[in-house]
Structures are given as structure tokens and as C-alpha cells.
Design a protein around this motif. Structure first.
Motif, PDB file in Angstrom:
ATOM      1  N   GLY A  10      -6.794   9.495   6.704  1.00 22.01           N
ATOM      2  CA  GLY A  10      -7.706   8.804   7.622  1.00 22.01           C
ATOM      3  C   GLY A  10      -7.427   7.319   7.596  1.00 22.01           C
ATOM      4  N   LEU A  11      -6.760   6.835   8.639  1.00 26.38           N
ATOM      5  CA  LEU A  11      -6.316   5.438   8.644  1.00 26.38           C
ATOM      6  C   LEU A  11      -7.013   4.635   9.733  1.00 26.38           C
ATOM      7  N   GLY A  12      -8.344   4.780   9.796  1.00 23.75           N
ATOM      8  CA  GLY A  12      -9.129   3.838  10.582  1.00 23.75           C
ATOM      9  C   GLY A  12      -9.165   2.517   9.829  1.00 23.75           C
ATOM     10  N   PRO A  13      -9.970   1.562  10.266  1.00 23.50           N
ATOM     11  CA  PRO A  13     -10.029   0.266   9.581  1.00 23.50           C
ATOM     12  C   PRO A  13     -10.343   0.390   8.092  1.00 23.50           C
ATOM     13  N   MET A  14     -11.235   1.335   7.734  1.00 21.46           N
ATOM     14  CA  MET A  14     -11.592   1.491   6.316  1.00 21.46           C
ATOM     15  C   MET A  14     -10.434   2.063   5.517  1.00 21.46           C
ATOM     16  N   ASN A  33      -2.416  10.619   8.859  1.00 21.43           N
ATOM     17  CA  ASN A  33      -3.397  10.336   9.904  1.00 21.43           C
ATOM     18  C   ASN A  33      -3.055  11.148  11.146  1.00 21.43           C
ATOM     19  N   ARG A  34      -4.109  11.606  11.850  1.00 18.51           N
ATOM     20  CA  ARG A  34      -3.895  12.412  13.075  1.00 18.51           C
ATOM     21  C   ARG A  34      -2.992  11.671  14.051  1.00 18.51           C
ATOM     22  N   THR A  35      -3.250  10.390  14.223  1.00 20.89           N
ATOM     23  CA  THR A  35      -2.390   9.557  15.076  1.00 20.89           C
ATOM     24  C   THR A  35      -1.410   8.841  14.145  1.00 20.89           C
ATOM     25  N   PRO A  36      -0.156   9.353  14.036  1.00 25.44           N
ATOM     26  CA  PRO A  36       0.749   8.864  12.979  1.00 25.44           C
ATOM     27  C   PRO A  36       1.056   7.372  13.085  1.00 25.44           C
ATOM     28  N   LEU A  65     -10.568  10.699   1.382  1.00 25.26           N
ATOM     29  CA  LEU A  65     -10.716  10.885   2.829  1.00 25.26           C
ATOM     30  C   LEU A  65     -11.556   9.761   3.411  1.00 25.26           C
ATOM     31  N   SER A  66     -11.099   9.177   4.521  1.00 27.44           N
ATOM     32  CA  SER A  66     -11.866   8.139   5.215  1.00 27.44           C
ATOM     33  C   SER A  66     -11.835   8.468   6.705  1.00 27.44           C
ATOM     34  N   LEU A  67     -12.780   9.306   7.122  1.00 26.76           N
ATOM     35  CA  LEU A  67     -12.776   9.872   8.477  1.00 26.76           C
ATOM     36  C   LEU A  67     -14.124   9.619   9.147  1.00 26.76           C
TER      37      LEU A  67
END
Ligand code: NDP
Length: 290
Positions: A10-14, A33-36, A65-67
Motif C-alpha cells: 500500500g503506497l499511498g502517502p502514508m 502496490n496495486r498501481t505499480p 499494510l497501509s490501505l
């Protein structure tokens, strides 16, 4: 000594902020991450991009996990459930306490151990001394990973119940989101009279800091815990009158009424229950039972 490998899904901002502080602390970090493409910068900084969720889980005993929510965890990990045996999953995603408890049982069924977490600071503060993170789940598992988790922020361990960290996280965001709605509502009220937000907001921000100036946590806790609400500096009657004025002013300004209606209702019902001369803290008595 070599630092433990960590996987971060999970590679959002967090998630990105966490990967960076883990890399800076010397941990080998595998990401997925889903969006590589969201991993591109992190790979340039030393992270390894796993090809599949199963590969990511296989790369480290500790899987963070950060989702957006726990549904995302199931979307990603259900097809990789066979890789979970022996892993520790630390889920720092938002959801409800019940969903966190169910996820803990789900992880157990697949031979993994589960810690629930909630990070209490925004991405730029991850890894700084101001950062703290609630955790709950098996004590021994928490102790095993405590030092690694401390890289993200000071861990606050709450106990074995996997729902507890999520509950405290939600409670903090209850305070936060309600205050943000208050700021937006008050800005709409002043803007309706032509006052620019830039003129109004500095004092509004200062009002937020007047809450701790009005009462210490220990003072508030005494009233909230005992149900005894002494104090005549801010009685329910006085605050209720103000709440009614805010509602009426909002009505004539033609702006949204949901928030001031809810606030006025707390005071109306506290006063009706006989708390008029008590402190404003008596609104807890109408809030605690639906
Ligand atoms: P988001 O909430 O936007 O999380 C985005 C991540 O979740 C992305 O990696 C996204 O993948 C992934 N995701 C969402 N749905 C799915 C799905 N169905 N399947 C696969 N992946 C999915 O970003 P944040 O980083 O801001 O927040 C992460 C968590 O941290 C949240 O639970 C949030 O509540 C919490 N938090 C956030 C704070 C903040 O200030 N941002 C502060 C404190 C806590 P993709 O990139 O492919 O879209």
C-alpha cells in the motif's frame, strides 16, 4: 546487526512515508502496490518491488499494510493467503473495530499473527518524534516487533483485543473530523456575510487551542468518568443558548444546518434532563446512551 526485512503493501502517502523512514533506518524493504508506478521513486531510493502480493508477503516475516480500508487487504491478500503462514501482519489501515477483529481471526486461520494499528499523524510527520501509533493484538507479537515499529512512530500498545487500536484511532478521528466540519461550517457562516476566510480563520484556529486552555484532560476526565458535572463558568444553559443562536444564525445565512442542529440538540436534551445549571460536560450524559 542486520536490520529485519520489512514488507510494505500500500503506497499511498502514508505507505510511502513509512517505506522512506524504514529505508533510512537501514531495513531492507520490499513493497507492493496495486498501481505499480507508485513504487518508482521508492525503488530508486532502495526498496524492492515485488511482482505479486504473494512474493511481497514471502519476502519478510513482518508485513505492514497501509490501505484505504480492510476490504483492500482482502482484495490483495485473499488470493495470496497460502503465503501468510508464519508471517506477522500489521494492518495500519482504517476500518471499524469489528472488521479488525474479524481480520485477526482470518489471519489466525491462515497461520499468521495479526496486529491492528492506527497511525495518528499525517504522512510528513511519520518517523518524527511527534509520531505515535496505536497497536493492539497478541502481546508477544507486539513485543517481537516493537523496536522495528518504533521507526514509524512511538508505539502505544493497548492490549490483546484487536479491535482496540482501531477504536482509539476512530475516536481520535471523531474529534478531528468533527472539528474540521466545525471550521468549515463557521467559515461558511462568516463567508455568507462577506467576511473572507483568510480574515476569519486565524481566530478560528486559535479557538481550537482554547479547548486545552479551558480544562486539563484530568479535569475533563473527572466529570466524564463520574457523571458529576460541577462548574458554573460554562453551564449547559449558557452553552445551550449559544448553540441555539448558532443554529438561528445559520438558518438566516441559508447554510447547512445539520451540524448546529446536532450540537443544539445535545444541550436541549441535557437541560431537559435537569443539567441546566451543571457544566457543559453534562452533554455527555445524553450522548452516552442513544
Ligand atoms: P489511501 O487511503 O489513499 O490508501 C491508498 C492505498 O490503498 C493505495 O496503495 C491504494 O492502491 C490502496 N488500495 C485502496 N483500495 C484498494 C483495493 N481495493 N485493492 C488494492 N489496493 C487498494 O492513502 P493514505 O496513504 O493516505 O492512507 C492509508 C491509511 O492510513 C488509511 O487507512 C488512512 O485512513 C490512514 N491514515 C492516513 C493519514 C493521512 O493523513 N493520509 C493519517 C493517518 C492515517 P492504489 O495506489 O493502486 O490506488
Amino acid at each position: 546487526a542486520a536490520k529485519a526485512p520489512v514488507t510494505l503493501v500500500g503506497l499511498g502517502p502514508m505507505g510511502q512515508a513509512m517505506v522512506r523512514v524504514l529505508l533510512a533506518a537501514g531495513h531492507p524493504v520490499t513493497v507492493w502496490n496495486r498501481t505499480p508506478s507508485r513504487a518508482d521513486d521508492l525503488v530508486a531510493e532502495g526498496a524492492v518491488l515485488a511482482a505479486t502480493p504473494a512474493d511481497a508477503v514471502g519476502a519478510s516475516e513482518l508485513v505492514i499494510l497501509s490501505l484505504t480500508d480492510y476490504g483492500a487487504m482482502h482484495d490483495i491478500l485473499d488470493p495470496a493467503a497460502g503465503a501468510l503462514r508464519g508471517r506477522t501482519i500489521v494492518n495500519l489501515s482504517s476500518d471499524t473495530p469489528d472488521v479488525s477483529r474479524a481480520a485477526s481471526a482470518w489471519a489466525d486461520e491462515h497461520g499468521a499473527t495479526f496486529l491492528t494499528g492506527g497511525a495518528m499523524v499525517p504522512p510528513p510527520m511519520i518517523g518524527t518524534p511527534a509520531a505515535y501509533v496505536y497497536y493492539s493484538g497478541p502481546t508477544a507479537t507486539f513485543r517481537t516487533w516493537e523496536a522495528v515499529l518504533a521507526v514509524i512512530g512511538a508505539p502505544r500498545y493497548l492490549g490483546e483485543d484487536p479491535g482496540l487500536a482501531q477504536l482509539l484511532y476512530q475516536a481520535q478521528l471523531d474529534v478531528f473530523l468533527t472539528a474540521l466540519s466545525g471550521l468549515a461550517h463557521a467559515t461558511a457562516l462568516t463567508a455568507a456575510a462577506g467576511v473572507p476566510a483568510a480574515e476569519f480563520l486565524p481566530d478560528a484556529m486559535r479557538t481550537l487551542t482554547e479547548i486545552p486552555a479551558m480544562a486539563t484532560p484530568a479535569e475533563l476526565a473527572r466529570s466524564f468518568d463520574t457523571g458529576v458535572h460541577p462548574g458554573d463558568l460554562a453551564t449547559a444553559t449558557m452553552m445551550g443558548a449559544t448553540a441555539a443562536h448558532i443554529l438561528a444564525a445559520s438558518e438566516s445565512a441559508g447554510i447547512d444546518l445539520e451540524l448546529p442542529r446536532a450540537v443544539a440538540s445535545h444541550y436541549e436534551r441535557a437541560i431537559a434532563a435537569g443539567h441546566g445549571r451543571d457544566s457543559w460536560t453534562s452533554i455527555l450524559e445524553v450522548i452516552r446512551a442513544r
